[in-house]
Design a protein around this motif. Structure first.
Motif, mmCIF file in Angstrom:
data_model
loop_
_atom_site.group_PDB
_atom_site.id
_atom_site.type_symbol
_atom_site.label_atom_id
_atom_site.label_comp_id
_atom_site.label_asym_id
_atom_site.label_seq_id
_atom_site.Cartn_x
_atom_site.Cartn_y
_atom_site.Cartn_z
ATOM 1 N N LYS A 24 0.785 -1.349 -0.313
ATOM 2 C CA LYS A 24 -0.502 0.322 0.010
ATOM 3 C C LYS A 24 1.292 1.195 -0.396
ATOM 4 O O LYS A 24 0.215 2.493 -0.629
ATOM 5 C CB LYS A 24 -0.962 0.003 0.992
ATOM 6 N N HIS A 25 2.017 1.462 0.627
ATOM 7 C CA HIS A 25 2.658 2.792 0.891
ATOM 8 C C HIS A 25 3.456 2.920 -0.141
ATOM 9 O O HIS A 25 4.430 3.610 -0.189
ATOM 10 C CB HIS A 25 3.775 2.521 2.209
ATOM 11 N N ASP A 26 3.634 1.373 -1.510
ATOM 12 C CA ASP A 26 5.152 2.249 -2.386
ATOM 13 C C ASP A 26 4.552 2.697 -3.536
ATOM 14 O O ASP A 26 3.507 3.163 -3.276
ATOM 15 C CB ASP A 26 5.160 0.814 -3.099
ATOM 16 N N GLN A 27 4.895 3.890 -3.547
ATOM 17 C CA GLN A 27 5.565 5.020 -4.704
ATOM 18 C C GLN A 27 5.566 4.340 -5.751
ATOM 19 O O GLN A 27 7.033 3.900 -5.851
ATOM 20 C CB GLN A 27 5.923 5.874 -4.183
ATOM 21 N N LYS A 28 5.300 4.644 -7.398
ATOM 22 C CA LYS A 28 5.928 4.431 -8.183
ATOM 23 C C LYS A 28 6.618 5.676 -8.687
ATOM 24 O O LYS A 28 7.073 6.628 -8.411
ATOM 25 C CB LYS A 28 4.709 4.481 -9.713
ATOM 26 N N LEU A 29 8.078 5.293 -10.028
ATOM 27 C CA LEU A 29 8.404 6.586 -10.652
ATOM 28 C C LEU A 29 7.547 6.783 -11.824
ATOM 29 O O LEU A 29 6.996 6.424 -12.283
ATOM 30 C CB LEU A 29 9.622 5.257 -10.596
ATOM 31 N N ASP A 30 8.737 8.003 -11.908
ATOM 32 C CA ASP A 30 8.207 8.961 -13.595
ATOM 33 C C ASP A 30 8.721 8.410 -14.439
ATOM 34 O O ASP A 30 7.777 8.233 -15.841
ATOM 35 C CB ASP A 30 7.830 10.292 -13.256
ATOM 36 N N ILE A 31 9.981 8.292 -14.552
ATOM 37 C CA ILE A 31 10.405 7.835 -15.625
ATOM 38 C C ILE A 31 11.557 6.646 -15.039
ATOM 39 O O ILE A 31 11.842 6.681 -13.653
ATOM 40 C CB ILE A 31 11.517 9.052 -16.581
ATOM 41 N N ILE A 32 12.089 5.100 -15.971
ATOM 42 C CA ILE A 32 13.279 4.576 -15.533
ATOM 43 C C ILE A 32 14.236 4.837 -16.667
ATOM 44 O O ILE A 32 13.258 4.642 -18.038
ATOM 45 C CB ILE A 32 12.318 2.859 -15.602
ATOM 46 N N ILE A 33 15.189 4.603 -16.345
ATOM 47 C CA ILE A 33 16.449 4.746 -17.312
ATOM 48 C C ILE A 33 17.320 3.626 -17.112
ATOM 49 O O ILE A 33 17.530 3.148 -15.703
ATOM 50 C CB ILE A 33 16.790 5.628 -16.827
ATOM 51 N N THR A 34 17.250 3.071 -18.186
ATOM 52 C CA THR A 34 18.553 1.812 -17.822
ATOM 53 C C THR A 34 19.651 1.810 -19.608
ATOM 54 O O THR A 34 19.721 3.157 -20.045
ATOM 55 C CB THR A 34 17.979 0.703 -17.917
ATOM 56 N N GLU A 35 20.335 0.970 -19.550
ATOM 57 C CA GLU A 35 21.323 1.421 -20.542
ATOM 58 C C GLU A 35 20.870 0.871 -21.670
ATOM 59 O O GLU A 35 21.464 0.981 -22.813
ATOM 60 C CB GLU A 35 22.500 0.632 -20.172
ATOM 61 N N MET A 36 19.847 -0.287 -21.800
ATOM 62 C CA MET A 36 18.730 -0.307 -22.839
ATOM 63 C C MET A 36 17.838 0.588 -23.386
ATOM 64 O O MET A 36 17.388 0.982 -24.225
ATOM 65 C CB MET A 36 18.449 -1.573 -22.740
ATOM 66 N N CYS A 37 17.282 1.616 -22.221
ATOM 67 C CA CYS A 37 15.975 2.324 -22.727
ATOM 68 C C CYS A 37 15.892 3.859 -21.337
ATOM 69 O O CYS A 37 16.463 3.446 -20.399
ATOM 70 C CB CYS A 37 15.276 1.911 -23.027
ATOM 71 N N VAL A 38 14.525 4.775 -21.691
ATOM 72 C CA VAL A 38 13.970 5.402 -20.983
ATOM 73 C C VAL A 38 12.654 4.722 -21.110
ATOM 74 O O VAL A 38 11.977 5.572 -22.763
ATOM 75 C CB VAL A 38 14.461 6.556 -21.432
#
Length: 124
Positions: A99-113
């Protein structure tokens, strides 16, 4: 390796490009200090968070302390942007979410955004 990507090279590059860099004070929630500066408190517009794992729904898994979840919940209403940085191998299709977990807006990896946009994932 402790499971989180090393963000120091990114911080150095952003500093070189003229951005102000701040690091969280793990002892005080919502307190950030200027990196390589003394006694300067700031609240950044964009917060880069290392993650242990991430999924298709922009959930992040950290080390279980809830510090980043609490910070995201408090700062998101102020229009702050939260970017998770990880290796592609840290991807999981679905993470267990509480319930307390919050989402990110952007995820960046070495392969993609990946950008979360109105319930649509835009992968570049």
């Amino acid at each position: 390796m402790d499971g989180e990507i090393n963000v120091v090279p990114l911080m150095c590059r952003l500093l070189y490009l003229g951005y102000k860099i701040a690091v969280p004070d793990k002892n005080q929630l919502l307190k950030f200090e200027g990196w390589n500066e003394t006694n300067e408190d700031v609240i950044p517009d964009t917060i880069i968070t290392p993650v242990v794992a991430f999924d298709d729904h922009f959930n992040r898994l950290g080390f279980g302390g809830g510090w980043y979840d609490t910070m995201i919940k408090k700062l998101r209403p102020l229009g702050k942007i939260f970017i998770g940085v990880a290796y592609e191998k840290q991807y999981c299709k679905d993470l267990p979410v509480e319930k307390h977990d919050q989402k990110l807006d952007i995820i960046i990896t070495e392969m993609c955004v990946d950008v979360w946009s109105q319930s649509v994932v835009v992968r570049t």
